[in-house]
Scaffold this motif. Structure first.
Motif, PDB file in Angstrom:
ATOM      1  N   LYS A   1       0.935  -1.140  -0.078  1.00 44.23           N
ATOM      2  CA  LYS A   1       0.255  -0.033   0.118  1.00 44.23           C
ATOM      3  C   LYS A   1       0.965   1.226  -0.159  1.00 44.23           C
ATOM      4  N   PHE A   2       0.698   2.093  -0.822  1.00 43.90           N
ATOM      5  CA  PHE A   2       1.120   3.499  -0.666  1.00 43.90           C
ATOM      6  C   PHE A   2       1.254   4.000   0.508  1.00 43.90           C
ATOM      7  N   GLY A   3       2.620   4.536   0.846  1.00 44.23           N
ATOM      8  CA  GLY A   3       2.935   5.137   2.212  1.00 44.23           C
ATOM      9  C   GLY A   3       3.508   4.137   3.451  1.00 44.23           C
ATOM     10  N   MET A   4       3.314   2.850   2.787  1.00 40.09           N
ATOM     11  CA  MET A   4       3.917   1.621   3.739  1.00 40.09           C
ATOM     12  C   MET A   4       5.383   1.377   3.530  1.00 40.09           C
ATOM     13  N   ASP A   5       6.370   0.738   4.374  1.00 35.18           N
ATOM     14  CA  ASP A   5       7.601   0.666   4.130  1.00 35.18           C
ATOM     15  C   ASP A   5       7.962  -0.234   2.978  1.00 35.18           C
ATOM     16  N   MET A   6       8.411   0.328   1.859  1.00 35.61           N
ATOM     17  CA  MET A   6       8.549  -0.225   0.676  1.00 35.61           C
ATOM     18  C   MET A   6       9.424  -1.207   0.678  1.00 35.61           C
ATOM     19  N   ARG A   7      10.172  -1.260   1.635  1.00 42.92           N
ATOM     20  CA  ARG A   7      11.296  -2.711   1.650  1.00 42.92           C
ATOM     21  C   ARG A   7      10.519  -3.766   1.566  1.00 42.92           C
ATOM     22  N   ARG A   8       9.154  -3.940   2.167  1.00 39.96           N
ATOM     23  CA  ARG A   8       8.637  -5.156   2.266  1.00 39.96           C
ATOM     24  C   ARG A   8       7.579  -5.504   0.951  1.00 39.96           C
ATOM     25  N   ALA A   9       7.621  -4.385   0.287  1.00 38.18           N
ATOM     26  CA  ALA A   9       6.452  -4.593  -0.793  1.00 38.18           C
ATOM     27  C   ALA A   9       6.911  -5.479  -1.673  1.00 38.18           C
ATOM     28  N   GLY A  10       6.132  -6.382  -2.404  1.00 41.83           N
ATOM     29  CA  GLY A  10       6.327  -7.489  -2.895  1.00 41.83           C
ATOM     30  C   GLY A  10       6.655  -8.830  -2.361  1.00 41.83           C
ATOM     31  N   THR A  11       6.519  -8.731  -1.056  1.00 42.86           N
ATOM     32  CA  THR A  11       6.756 -10.120  -0.219  1.00 42.86           C
ATOM     33  C   THR A  11       5.560 -10.591   0.138  1.00 42.86           C
ATOM     34  N   GLY A  12       4.299  -9.835   0.117  1.00 43.92           N
ATOM     35  CA  GLY A  12       3.308 -10.341   0.574  1.00 43.92           C
ATOM     36  C   GLY A  12       1.919 -10.806  -0.451  1.00 43.92           C
ATOM     37  N   GLY A  13       0.853 -11.067  -0.035  1.00 44.77           N
ATOM     38  CA  GLY A  13      -0.028 -11.343  -0.774  1.00 44.77           C
ATOM     39  C   GLY A  13      -1.645 -10.931  -0.143  1.00 44.77           C
TER      40      GLY A  13
END
Length: 183
Positions: A82-94
């Motif tokens: 989600k926009f505004g979250m810590d982008m280091r974890r983006a792409g690791t979830g579902g």
């Protein structure tokens, strides 16, 4: 006449199949609307998942976290993207739903094709998907095809490219502001 009536009632009683997605994209690179025609006949379980998440608003404000020039733009991490979250974890979830069994087909990964992202396990697709900038025949039969961009490919082409490791978008990534299902 009776057979026609029975067929009509069965059709009306069955689930309505989605025909597409309207995706409003905004950011430093892309700004505009993209329409994706979904292929319910090719990947019914994956299309059902995408449309359920879109109807719930789960894809709204999700970023394009991995964008590789000449290849594809990946998005759809409704857990960590989600926009505004810590982008280091983006792409690791579902999503909070179980992973999906692969629905491979003879559809080719051509420019504008939308496919489901997954891990090394073919049956691990969940909520993330990608849009092809160019043909990638090495993906054919290896990833599930769910749709094709029919309008707004110029908007897709403008999505901010990743410069980090494996296409990671640095700084503020472009995002899907609103994703709507079109029936």
């Amino acid at each position: 006449m009776r057979k026609l009536l029975v067929a009509l009632l069965c059709t009306l009683a069955g689930p309505a199949l989605a025909t597409g997605l309207d995706i409003e994209i905004a950011g430093e690179g892309a700004n505009g609307k993209v329409h994706v025609e979904l292929m319910d006949d090719v990947a019914p379980d994956h299309v059902q998942r995408i449309t359920e998440l879109a109807r719930e608003g789960a894809y709204d404000d999700v970023v394009f976290h991995r964008v590789i020039d000449g290849f594809m733009a990946q998005t759809g991490d409704v857990e960590f993207g989600k926009f505004g979250m810590d982008m280091r974890r983006a792409g690791t979830g579902g999503s909070d739903r179980p992973d999906l069994k692969a629905e491979f087909s003879d559809e080719s990964f051509d420019r504008g094709v939308v496919g489901m992202a997954r891990s090394a396990n073919p049956d691990s697709a969940n909520s993330q998907f990608f849009i092809m900038f160019a043909p990638a025949p090495h993906l054919n039969g290896q990833y599930t095809v769910v749709g094709r961009v029919t309008e707004g490919m110029d908007v897709v082409d403008a999505i901010k490219r990743g410069t980090g490791r494996n296409g990671e978008v640095m700084g503020q990534p472009d995002r899907m502001v609103k994703v709507s299902v079109t029936d």
